[in-house]
Motif scaffolding. Sequence first.
Motif, mmCIF file in Angstrom:
data_model
loop_
_atom_site.group_PDB
_atom_site.id
_atom_site.type_symbol
_atom_site.label_atom_id
_atom_site.label_comp_id
_atom_site.label_asym_id
_atom_site.label_seq_id
_atom_site.Cartn_x
_atom_site.Cartn_y
_atom_site.Cartn_z
ATOM 1 N N MET A 264 11.694 19.493 -6.312
ATOM 2 C CA MET A 264 11.763 20.627 -6.847
ATOM 3 C C MET A 264 10.705 21.629 -6.202
ATOM 4 S SD MET A 264 12.023 21.464 -11.117
ATOM 5 C CE MET A 264 13.202 20.159 -11.096
ATOM 6 N N ALA A 265 9.505 20.881 -6.335
ATOM 7 C CA ALA A 265 8.573 21.783 -5.668
ATOM 8 C C ALA A 265 8.722 22.145 -4.405
ATOM 9 C CB ALA A 265 6.948 20.837 -5.777
ATOM 10 N N TYR A 266 9.392 21.191 -3.463
ATOM 11 C CA TYR A 266 9.532 21.472 -2.087
ATOM 12 C C TYR A 266 10.847 22.686 -2.239
ATOM 13 C CZ TYR A 266 10.827 20.616 2.804
ATOM 14 O OH TYR A 266 10.869 20.795 4.273
ATOM 15 N N ALA A 267 11.773 22.904 -3.031
ATOM 16 C CA ALA A 267 12.761 23.704 -3.286
ATOM 17 C C ALA A 267 12.041 25.058 -3.468
ATOM 18 C CB ALA A 267 13.673 23.434 -4.272
ATOM 19 N N LEU A 296 -0.381 17.920 -6.821
ATOM 20 C CA LEU A 296 -0.072 19.343 -6.411
ATOM 21 C C LEU A 296 1.145 19.808 -6.879
ATOM 22 C CD1 LEU A 296 -1.402 21.848 -4.851
ATOM 23 C CD2 LEU A 296 -0.342 20.838 -2.713
ATOM 24 N N ASN A 297 2.283 19.064 -6.728
ATOM 25 C CA ASN A 297 3.594 19.420 -6.830
ATOM 26 C C ASN A 297 3.573 19.676 -8.460
ATOM 27 O OD1 ASN A 297 4.967 16.952 -4.621
ATOM 28 N ND2 ASN A 297 4.243 19.067 -4.220
ATOM 29 N N LEU A 298 3.065 18.855 -9.028
ATOM 30 C CA LEU A 298 3.062 18.824 -10.610
ATOM 31 C C LEU A 298 2.361 20.178 -11.146
ATOM 32 C CD1 LEU A 298 2.565 15.224 -11.784
ATOM 33 C CD2 LEU A 298 4.534 16.618 -12.560
ATOM 34 N N SER A 299 1.099 20.200 -10.613
ATOM 35 C CA SER A 299 0.528 21.691 -10.882
ATOM 36 C C SER A 299 1.212 22.915 -10.621
ATOM 37 C CB SER A 299 -0.835 21.500 -10.180
ATOM 38 O OG SER A 299 -1.614 20.425 -10.326
ATOM 39 N N LEU A 300 1.944 22.914 -9.544
ATOM 40 C CA LEU A 300 2.778 23.937 -9.389
ATOM 41 C C LEU A 300 4.054 24.271 -10.364
ATOM 42 C CD1 LEU A 300 3.853 26.334 -7.547
ATOM 43 C CD2 LEU A 300 4.982 24.480 -6.114
ATOM 44 N N LEU A 301 4.731 23.213 -10.595
ATOM 45 C CA LEU A 301 5.589 23.251 -11.562
ATOM 46 C C LEU A 301 5.194 23.620 -13.011
ATOM 47 C CD1 LEU A 301 8.024 20.427 -10.276
ATOM 48 C CD2 LEU A 301 8.279 22.814 -9.924
ATOM 49 N N ALA A 302 4.087 22.709 -13.376
ATOM 50 C CA ALA A 302 3.686 22.888 -14.651
ATOM 51 C C ALA A 302 3.061 24.597 -14.740
ATOM 52 C CB ALA A 302 2.270 22.015 -15.123
ATOM 53 N N GLY A 303 2.383 25.071 -13.761
ATOM 54 C CA GLY A 303 2.108 26.461 -13.769
ATOM 55 C C GLY A 303 3.022 27.362 -13.902
ATOM 56 N N MET A 304 4.245 27.051 -13.279
ATOM 57 C CA MET A 304 5.401 28.142 -13.532
ATOM 58 C C MET A 304 6.018 27.679 -14.960
ATOM 59 S SD MET A 304 7.532 27.330 -9.881
ATOM 60 C CE MET A 304 8.960 28.029 -10.564
ATOM 61 N N ALA A 305 5.772 26.542 -15.451
ATOM 62 C CA ALA A 305 6.326 26.487 -16.815
ATOM 63 C C ALA A 305 5.552 27.345 -17.771
ATOM 64 C CB ALA A 305 6.564 24.934 -17.178
ATOM 65 N N MET A 306 4.207 27.011 -17.750
ATOM 66 C CA MET A 306 3.207 27.577 -18.521
ATOM 67 C C MET A 306 3.341 29.132 -18.514
ATOM 68 S SD MET A 306 1.138 27.298 -20.674
ATOM 69 C CE MET A 306 0.863 25.300 -20.586
ATOM 70 N N ALA A 307 3.552 29.646 -16.994
ATOM 71 C CA ALA A 307 3.723 31.078 -17.026
ATOM 72 C C ALA A 307 4.933 31.531 -17.562
ATOM 73 C CB ALA A 307 3.695 31.536 -15.608
ATOM 74 N N ARG A 314 6.268 39.443 -23.460
ATOM 75 C CA ARG A 314 6.038 40.665 -22.880
ATOM 76 C C ARG A 314 6.923 40.826 -21.486
ATOM 77 N NH1 ARG A 314 0.115 41.770 -20.956
ATOM 78 N NH2 ARG A 314 1.388 43.972 -20.563
ATOM 79 N N PHE A 315 7.390 39.595 -21.038
ATOM 80 C CA PHE A 315 8.258 39.853 -19.907
ATOM 81 C C PHE A 315 9.425 38.901 -19.952
ATOM 82 C CE2 PHE A 315 3.693 40.543 -18.263
ATOM 83 C CZ PHE A 315 3.838 41.918 -18.275
ATOM 84 N N PRO A 316 10.221 39.120 -20.886
ATOM 85 C CA PRO A 316 11.131 37.850 -21.132
ATOM 86 C C PRO A 316 12.191 37.778 -19.859
ATOM 87 C CG PRO A 316 11.525 39.980 -22.160
ATOM 88 C CD PRO A 316 10.291 40.281 -21.654
ATOM 89 N N LEU A 317 12.381 38.633 -19.099
ATOM 90 C CA LEU A 317 13.313 38.566 -17.838
ATOM 91 C C LEU A 317 12.785 37.551 -16.742
ATOM 92 C CD1 LEU A 317 14.901 42.050 -16.881
ATOM 93 C CD2 LEU A 317 16.070 39.740 -17.553
ATOM 94 N N PHE A 318 11.196 37.902 -16.743
ATOM 95 C CA PHE A 318 10.589 36.712 -15.839
ATOM 96 C C PHE A 318 10.448 35.312 -16.393
ATOM 97 C CE2 PHE A 318 6.599 34.299 -15.188
ATOM 98 C CZ PHE A 318 6.422 34.466 -13.790
ATOM 99 N N SER A 319 10.507 35.237 -17.544
ATOM 100 C CA SER A 319 10.559 33.941 -18.341
ATOM 101 C C SER A 319 11.850 33.373 -18.148
ATOM 102 C CB SER A 319 9.984 34.015 -19.823
ATOM 103 O OG SER A 319 8.660 34.268 -19.960
ATOM 104 N N PHE A 320 12.926 33.975 -18.218
ATOM 105 C CA PHE A 320 14.274 33.634 -18.321
ATOM 106 C C PHE A 320 14.672 33.043 -16.988
ATOM 107 C CE2 PHE A 320 18.898 34.390 -17.305
ATOM 108 C CZ PHE A 320 19.299 33.626 -18.341
ATOM 109 N N GLY A 321 14.025 33.772 -15.771
ATOM 110 C CA GLY A 321 14.380 33.486 -14.288
ATOM 111 C C GLY A 321 13.827 31.947 -14.329
ATOM 112 N N VAL A 322 12.546 31.778 -14.561
ATOM 113 C CA VAL A 322 11.616 30.572 -14.325
ATOM 114 C C VAL A 322 12.514 29.493 -14.952
ATOM 115 C CG1 VAL A 322 9.741 29.292 -14.931
ATOM 116 C CG2 VAL A 322 9.423 31.800 -14.227
#
Length: 473
Positions: A264-267, A296-307, A314-322
């Motif tokens: 998934m991180a590679y994707a 590193l992969n877990l950090s990336l995906l966890a960062g995306m999920a947290m964001a 404030r930014f529902p479309l951003f969250s919806f996309g993630v």
Amino acid sequence: MQYNDVVDRTRLRSLCCAVLVTAVVAAQFSAFGGAFQYDDFFAILINPHLEGWKIFVQHLGHMVRPVLHVTFLLDRALYGNNPAGYHVLNLLLHVASTLIVYRILALAVIESDEAVPFWTALVFFIHPLTTETVTYISGRASGLMACFYLLAFLLYIKASNAQDHDPVRRLYMAGAVVAYLFSFGSKETAMTFPLVLLLWDVLIRQHEAASLRQRFFTNHLPFWIVLCAVAMWAWRHPRYAALAEFSFTLRPLWDNLLSEIHAMAYAVMLFFFPWQQNFDHDLPEFHSLTQWPLPLNLSLLAGMAMAGLVAARRFPLFSFGVWWFFILLLPTSLIPRADLLSERNLYPAFFGLALASVVLGSRFLKGLMRLVPHPRLVWFAATSCAIGLILVLCLFTYQRNLVYQDEISLWSDTVRKSPAKARPYNNPGHAYAMRGEWDHALEEFRIAAQLNPDYALAQKNLRDAYLHVVGRD
């Protein structure tokens, strides 16, 4: 004045749709030169179930993905062995999905974000990562599923926006259910649809607990019923039972989960660096959380999920996309597959990454324009960069489509990117054998057998090629 504003807005949206269609067709035009590849031969050309309607109907009870196979049946009846005809439907599905995505986002954005639908649809649907779905004929399963999936989503939104007692609402809801069934009949990853509806109502419509509970029973329940009914049918289906047995013997579930986290991180990396595209990725299997680069992969995906969580208000479309990206990849991440990553399986999920990226870029641009003394100059520079990026993506898509011109070019590219994997050597060996170039075929089969001595097909092909060369076949 208000009437003129409505007319101007309608004209602008019509123009945006026309530009989207033109860009997609221009970027994907080289797909029509693509040849039959890999699964196309067994799934379509020599599939005995596609020889006629009577035979097809007789075997329908033992068939998976019936909607997909109906399209292949029609194509084979119309075009026979001409691959160009098969590409027509693939491209039409791609264009239809583009327009539906634009319409969905146009219903979601506020006036200050009205450019987001256009740029999101354009970026995603001319992205070179779509080529395996559009240009590889057997990749149609993902494109067909995505088209019906998005159509069902659009109809659901239309039904949700209508008044409860409006007859049109019932038509929209019925259409959404039918489209969802067709999506399921195209590919099983459509099972995620009820979760996407929940995501929409929580993030975009921002329903609280009480109203969300009510919407579940009035709007969501029919889709959960469809999901349960299809799951029960699949449980009793002999072919799905065999596939499930094969799938869960491939690797332990924990190892599969860790390996798919890396995939998934590679994707995500492929979305930003598409020149790493590969028809047969050679990704490692993981057995421990400490194996590099899994942390590193877990950090990336966890960062995306947290964001996605932090930005929900404030930014529902951003969250919806993630979260769309994560939800659409759930089935292929949790259920073991022979290939950890296939680009065609990413097709509907990448809409989420495109949306999140465009929203992030749009918000950054607006913030920058408020800080600088010449905001129009910043807007002009940003628009120029965006157009340049679109042209670069079009070029990458065009070049990637050229790889599909014949089997040798596709597998030569794959060998260059996966030199330690046996299958990319075995398959061009078969192509060389079909051309009568037995020396080249023998060499490819030999390398495949050396790389993986347990690869029975490569060993058989090597033996058959050797016997043919020495005149003993």
